[in-house]
Structure formats: structure tokens, C-alpha cells
Write a protein that holds these residues in place. Structure first.
Motif, PDB file in Angstrom:
ATOM      1  N   GLY A  15       0.791  -1.223   0.000  1.00 50.90           N
ATOM      2  CA  GLY A  15       0.000   0.000   0.000  1.00 50.90           C
ATOM      3  C   GLY A  15       0.819   1.266   0.000  1.00 50.90           C
ATOM      4  N   TYR A  16       2.007   1.216  -0.592  1.00 49.73           N
ATOM      5  CA  TYR A  16       2.854   2.415  -0.658  1.00 49.73           C
ATOM      6  C   TYR A  16       3.645   2.400  -1.954  1.00 49.73           C
ATOM      7  CZ  TYR A  16       6.222   6.057   0.536  1.00 49.73           C
ATOM      8  OH  TYR A  16       6.975   7.203   0.529  1.00 49.73           O
ATOM      9  N   THR A  17       3.648   3.538  -2.660  1.00 48.52           N
ATOM     10  CA  THR A  17       4.417   3.690  -3.895  1.00 48.52           C
ATOM     11  C   THR A  17       5.569   4.658  -3.651  1.00 48.52           C
ATOM     12  OG1 THR A  17       2.452   3.304  -5.264  1.00 48.52           O
ATOM     13  CG2 THR A  17       4.341   4.378  -6.324  1.00 48.52           C
ATOM     14  N   PHE A  18       6.767   4.225  -3.942  1.00 47.27           N
ATOM     15  CA  PHE A  18       7.966   5.014  -3.668  1.00 47.27           C
ATOM     16  C   PHE A  18       8.171   6.130  -4.683  1.00 47.27           C
ATOM     17  CE2 PHE A  18       8.832   1.413  -1.037  1.00 47.27           C
ATOM     18  CZ  PHE A  18       9.678   1.870  -0.037  1.00 47.27           C
ATOM     19  N   SER A  19       8.515   7.310  -4.168  1.00 45.37           N
ATOM     20  CA  SER A  19       8.980   8.395  -5.045  1.00 45.37           C
ATOM     21  C   SER A  19      10.391   8.107  -5.527  1.00 45.37           C
ATOM     22  CB  SER A  19       8.953   9.733  -4.290  1.00 45.37           C
ATOM     23  OG  SER A  19       7.651  10.051  -3.862  1.00 45.37           O
ATOM     24  N   ARG A  20      11.160   7.414  -4.666  1.00 46.50           N
ATOM     25  CA  ARG A  20      12.517   6.991  -5.014  1.00 46.50           C
ATOM     26  C   ARG A  20      12.567   5.461  -4.975  1.00 46.50           C
ATOM     27  NH1 ARG A  20      16.800   9.398  -1.122  1.00 46.50           N
ATOM     28  NH2 ARG A  20      18.019   7.903  -2.355  1.00 46.50           N
ATOM     29  N   PRO A  21      12.278   4.832  -6.087  1.00 44.02           N
ATOM     30  CA  PRO A  21      12.245   3.365  -6.107  1.00 44.02           C
ATOM     31  C   PRO A  21      13.580   2.721  -5.738  1.00 44.02           C
ATOM     32  CG  PRO A  21      11.179   4.277  -8.056  1.00 44.02           C
ATOM     33  CD  PRO A  21      11.857   5.408  -7.368  1.00 44.02           C
ATOM     34  N   ASP A  22      14.679   3.481  -5.896  1.00 41.68           N
ATOM     35  CA  ASP A  22      15.985   2.914  -5.539  1.00 41.68           C
ATOM     36  C   ASP A  22      16.043   2.542  -4.061  1.00 41.68           C
ATOM     37  OD1 ASP A  22      16.019   5.968  -5.371  1.00 41.68           O
ATOM     38  OD2 ASP A  22      17.850   5.498  -4.248  1.00 41.68           O
ATOM     39  N   LEU A  23      15.260   3.232  -3.239  1.00 44.32           N
ATOM     40  CA  LEU A  23      15.225   2.907  -1.814  1.00 44.32           C
ATOM     41  C   LEU A  23      14.585   1.545  -1.585  1.00 44.32           C
ATOM     42  CD1 LEU A  23      14.223   6.388  -0.348  1.00 44.32           C
ATOM     43  CD2 LEU A  23      16.371   5.164   0.112  1.00 44.32           C
ATOM     44  N   LEU A  24      13.555   1.248  -2.353  1.00 40.43           N
ATOM     45  CA  LEU A  24      12.917  -0.065  -2.240  1.00 40.43           C
ATOM     46  C   LEU A  24      13.877  -1.165  -2.694  1.00 40.43           C
ATOM     47  CD1 LEU A  24      10.569  -1.988  -1.790  1.00 40.43           C
ATOM     48  CD2 LEU A  24       9.687  -1.338  -4.044  1.00 40.43           C
ATOM     49  N   VAL A  25      14.573  -0.919  -3.786  1.00 42.80           N
ATOM     50  CA  VAL A  25      15.548  -1.901  -4.286  1.00 42.80           C
ATOM     51  C   VAL A  25      16.612  -2.158  -3.231  1.00 42.80           C
ATOM     52  CG1 VAL A  25      17.331  -2.337  -6.013  1.00 42.80           C
ATOM     53  CG2 VAL A  25      15.147  -1.338  -6.703  1.00 42.80           C
ATOM     54  N   ARG A  26      17.102  -1.099  -2.622  1.00 36.92           N
ATOM     55  CA  ARG A  26      18.133  -1.265  -1.593  1.00 36.92           C
ATOM     56  C   ARG A  26      17.588  -2.023  -0.383  1.00 36.92           C
ATOM     57  NH1 ARG A  26      22.122   3.365   1.015  1.00 36.92           N
ATOM     58  NH2 ARG A  26      23.145   1.984   2.505  1.00 36.92           N
ATOM     59  N   ALA A  27      16.343  -1.715   0.013  1.00 35.32           N
ATOM     60  CA  ALA A  27      15.760  -2.377   1.179  1.00 35.32           C
ATOM     61  C   ALA A  27      15.630  -3.878   0.963  1.00 35.32           C
ATOM     62  CB  ALA A  27      14.390  -1.780   1.491  1.00 35.32           C
ATOM     63  N   MET A  28      15.513  -4.300  -0.280  1.00 31.30           N
ATOM     64  CA  MET A  28      15.345  -5.720  -0.586  1.00 31.30           C
ATOM     65  C   MET A  28      16.656  -6.400  -0.972  1.00 31.30           C
ATOM     66  SD  MET A  28      12.177  -6.329   0.021  1.00 31.30           S
ATOM     67  CE  MET A  28      12.330  -5.084   1.334  1.00 31.30           C
ATOM     68  N   THR A  29      17.778  -5.703  -0.873  1.00 32.74           N
ATOM     69  CA  THR A  29      19.069  -6.254  -1.290  1.00 32.74           C
ATOM     70  C   THR A  29      19.850  -6.796  -0.095  1.00 32.74           C
ATOM     71  OG1 THR A  29      19.196  -4.721  -3.166  1.00 32.74           O
ATOM     72  CG2 THR A  29      21.248  -5.767  -2.466  1.00 32.74           C
ATOM     73  N   VAL A  92       2.988 -10.260   3.391  1.00 34.23           N
ATOM     74  CA  VAL A  92       3.034  -9.509   2.132  1.00 34.23           C
ATOM     75  C   VAL A  92       3.984 -10.169   1.131  1.00 34.23           C
ATOM     76  CG1 VAL A  92       2.351  -7.299   3.130  1.00 34.23           C
ATOM     77  CG2 VAL A  92       4.781  -7.928   3.120  1.00 34.23           C
ATOM     78  N   ASP A  93       4.368 -11.410   1.423  1.00 36.67           N
ATOM     79  CA  ASP A  93       5.251 -12.190   0.546  1.00 36.67           C
ATOM     80  C   ASP A  93       6.537 -11.428   0.231  1.00 36.67           C
ATOM     81  OD1 ASP A  93       6.099 -14.365  -0.915  1.00 36.67           O
ATOM     82  OD2 ASP A  93       4.970 -13.844  -2.723  1.00 36.67           O
ATOM     83  N   LEU A  94       7.130 -10.839   1.260  1.00 39.56           N
ATOM     84  CA  LEU A  94       8.379 -10.102   1.072  1.00 39.56           C
ATOM     85  C   LEU A  94       9.502 -10.999   0.567  1.00 39.56           C
ATOM     86  CD1 LEU A  94       9.824  -7.341   3.319  1.00 39.56           C
ATOM     87  CD2 LEU A  94      11.268  -9.311   2.822  1.00 39.56           C
ATOM     88  N   GLY A  95       9.513 -12.246   0.991  1.00 38.92           N
ATOM     89  CA  GLY A  95      10.578 -13.151   0.591  1.00 38.92           C
ATOM     90  C   GLY A  95      10.722 -13.293  -0.905  1.00 38.92           C
ATOM     91  N   SER A  96       9.617 -13.169  -1.635  1.00 36.38           N
ATOM     92  CA  SER A  96       9.663 -13.359  -3.086  1.00 36.38           C
ATOM     93  C   SER A  96      10.412 -12.250  -3.807  1.00 36.38           C
ATOM     94  CB  SER A  96       8.245 -13.463  -3.649  1.00 36.38           C
ATOM     95  OG  SER A  96       7.562 -12.220  -3.554  1.00 36.38           O
ATOM     96  N   VAL A  97      10.573 -11.074  -3.163  1.00 39.28           N
ATOM     97  CA  VAL A  97      11.252  -9.961  -3.829  1.00 39.28           C
ATOM     98  C   VAL A  97      12.615  -9.657  -3.216  1.00 39.28           C
ATOM     99  CG1 VAL A  97       9.135  -8.878  -4.667  1.00 39.28           C
ATOM    100  CG2 VAL A  97       9.998  -8.261  -2.400  1.00 39.28           C
ATOM    101  N   LEU A  98      13.059 -10.468  -2.249  1.00 42.33           N
ATOM    102  CA  LEU A  98      14.395 -10.280  -1.706  1.00 42.33           C
ATOM    103  C   LEU A  98      15.432 -10.586  -2.781  1.00 42.33           C
ATOM    104  CD1 LEU A  98      14.314 -11.878   1.871  1.00 42.33           C
ATOM    105  CD2 LEU A  98      14.700  -9.467   1.304  1.00 42.33           C
ATOM    106  N   LYS A  99      16.445  -9.753  -2.852  1.00 48.24           N
ATOM    107  CA  LYS A  99      17.542  -9.972  -3.800  1.00 48.24           C
ATOM    108  C   LYS A  99      18.671 -10.662  -3.047  1.00 48.24           C
ATOM    109  CE  LYS A  99      16.306  -5.960  -6.610  1.00 48.24           C
ATOM    110  NZ  LYS A  99      15.852  -6.772  -7.747  1.00 48.24           N
ATOM    111  N   LEU A 100      18.895 -11.941  -3.386  1.00 45.70           N
ATOM    112  CA  LEU A 100      19.833 -12.775  -2.645  1.00 45.70           C
ATOM    113  C   LEU A 100      20.908 -13.343  -3.552  1.00 45.70           C
ATOM    114  CD1 LEU A 100      17.188 -14.895  -0.678  1.00 45.70           C
ATOM    115  CD2 LEU A 100      18.359 -12.842   0.138  1.00 45.70           C
ATOM    116  N   GLY A 101      22.071 -13.625  -2.952  1.00 46.71           N
ATOM    117  CA  GLY A 101      23.114 -14.342  -3.653  1.00 46.71           C
ATOM    118  C   GLY A 101      22.721 -15.802  -3.814  1.00 46.71           C
ATOM    119  N   LYS A 102      23.427 -16.509  -4.679  1.00 48.47           N
ATOM    120  CA  LYS A 102      23.082 -17.903  -4.969  1.00 48.47           C
ATOM    121  C   LYS A 102      23.134 -18.782  -3.725  1.00 48.47           C
ATOM    122  CE  LYS A 102      24.354 -18.010  -9.861  1.00 48.47           C
ATOM    123  NZ  LYS A 102      25.219 -18.623 -10.906  1.00 48.47           N
TER     124      LYS A 102
END
Length: 227
Positions: A15-29, A92-102
Motif C-alpha cells: 500500500g505504498y508507492t515510492f517516489s525513489r524506487p531505488d530505496l525499495l531496491v536497496r531495502a530488498m538487497t 506480504v510475501d516479502l521473501g519473493s522480492v528479496l535480492k539474494l546471492g546464490k
């Protein structure tokens, strides 16, 4: 910055859309895939833990204006512990968008309690940096939902409750066993199994043995109640 369809769908779920999507990418990295040009979420996780704490303390005090500190403290701990954060992340199925190493992907990182808990805290911080305290507060209250008002049940000492349950059925006290210790020395993760003498058991995971035992006892109690 353009983000993936998965992250766009994730924004809709939270329920939130980022003005700076890079922050979302970083939060999931996760650190397992971070590089010099792609920072991990650890600093955001540090900040998010504090934002969550402030929001939750204010909400619990507002929800019960007569509660003493001794009543509020266990409720607060129940709402901000890693187990609860991970449960919210799963919702919210956060695990599906986590950016993980192999290596983390192979070992089931998308389901790990610690990674999910850290991820939701990093997300809170990302919203705080992107939009301020108001949107971050709204996110926490929306995602935690009824957990906040039902916190009295979650704040119980699960080990004591489980022991009383066993004693009431003339069983020996539950046994707790460390089945795995992972993570670096400064941030260990313990996985503990709680077992009754009739063979029923459940596992819990946390950054300390005590909290892992509580999580295991809570999981076993839930199974007993569901059964």
C-alpha cells in the motif's frame, strides 16, 4: 529508476508507492549479493528497527492509556521481535522480492526468519526516508494490523505456558535442543526445537537462545491449539 514488475506488485501489496524506487531496491538487497554499486539493506535495517520501535511504543501507549510500564514492555517486545517481523513479512510475501546471492537462495534464504525480519525493518526505513514518519507509521499500523490490539496473547511467556500445559497433562517439562547455530559471531542465529515427551515438537529461530526457545514454545503451543 524503473523497477521490476515484481517490485511494482509488492508496492501494491504494502500500500505504498515510492517516489525513489531505488530505496525499495536497496531495502530488498541482502548482503550476499551486494556490490560497491549496489549497497545492501543493513543500514536501512538499523534505522527501520528504531522507527518501528518508536511507532509501536506510541501506538501501544495510545491503545491502552492506563497500562503501566511493566505491562507495556512485554507487549512492545512481542510486537518488535524478529519472529513477529518475519510473520509480517510473510503476510506480504516479502521473501519473493528479496535480492539474494546464490548461496542464500540455495539454503532457503527467502524463508529464513532473520532475513525476513531484517527485510521488513529495512522496508520501514525505506518508506521513512522516502516519505517521512507519517507514511512509515501508516505502513507499520497497516501491516501489523490486529496484532497490535491482540498483543496480550502474544506477550505471554510461551515457555511457562507450555510447561503448565504439559504439567496439567502429567507430562515431563518440555525439552529444548539447539539444532543449528548460524551467522557471524556478532549476529548469531539459533534454531531450537521444543519437544514434548509424547514426541510432538516445533522449531523456533532467533538471535539468542532464550528468544529461540520462546519462539519454539510459541510454535508448539500454536500447533497444540490448532490441533
Amino acid at each position: 529508476m524503473k523497477i521490476s514488475r515484481e517490485l511494482e506488485a509488492f508496492q501494491a501489496r504494502i500500500g505504498y508507492t515510492f517516489s525513489r524506487p531505488d530505496l525499495l531496491v536497496r531495502a530488498m538487497t541482502h548482503s550476499s549479493i551486494a556490490t560497491e554499486t549496489r549497497p545492501d539493506n543493513q543500514r536501512l535495517e538499523f534505522l527501520g528497527d528504531r522507527v518501528l520501535g518508536l511507532v509501536m511504543a506510541e501506538e501501544l501507549m495510545s491503545d491502552d492509556r492506563t497500562a503501566a510500564e511493566g505491562q507495556l514492555a512485554p507487549r512492545f517486545n512481542a510486537m518488535v521481535r524478529k519472529e513477529t517481523c518475519a510473520d509480517v513479512a510473510r503476510s506480504v510475501d516479502l521473501g519473493s522480492v528479496l535480492k539474494l546471492g546464490k548461496s542464500e537462495q540455495v539454503t532457503g534464504g527467502r524463508r529464513k526468519l532473520a532475513l525476513l525480519g531484517d527485510g521488513i525493518e529495512a522496508l520501514i526505513a525505506a518508506v521513512y526516508v522516502d516519505g517521512g514518519l507519517g507514511p512509515a507509521r501508516d505502513l507499520v499500523l497497516r501491516l501489523w494490523g490486529d496484532r497490535i490490539h491482540d498483543v496480550e496473547d502474544d506477550a505471554r511467556d510461551a515457555k511457562t505456558t507450555l510447561q503448565e500445559w504439559a504439567q496439567g497433562r502429567k507430562m515431563s517439562p518440555p525439552n529444548y535442543e539447539v539444532v543449528e547455530r548460524s551467522g557471524p559471531d556478532h549476529a548469531p542465529v539459533f534454531r531450537i526445537v521444543a519437544r514434548l515427551e509424547d514426541g510432538r515438537s516445533a522449531e523456533g529461530e532467533a538471535s539468542s537462545k532464550r528468544n529461540a526457545e520462546q519462539a519454539a514454545a510459541q510454535a508448539l503451543l500454536k500447533g497444540l491449539n490448532d490441533g
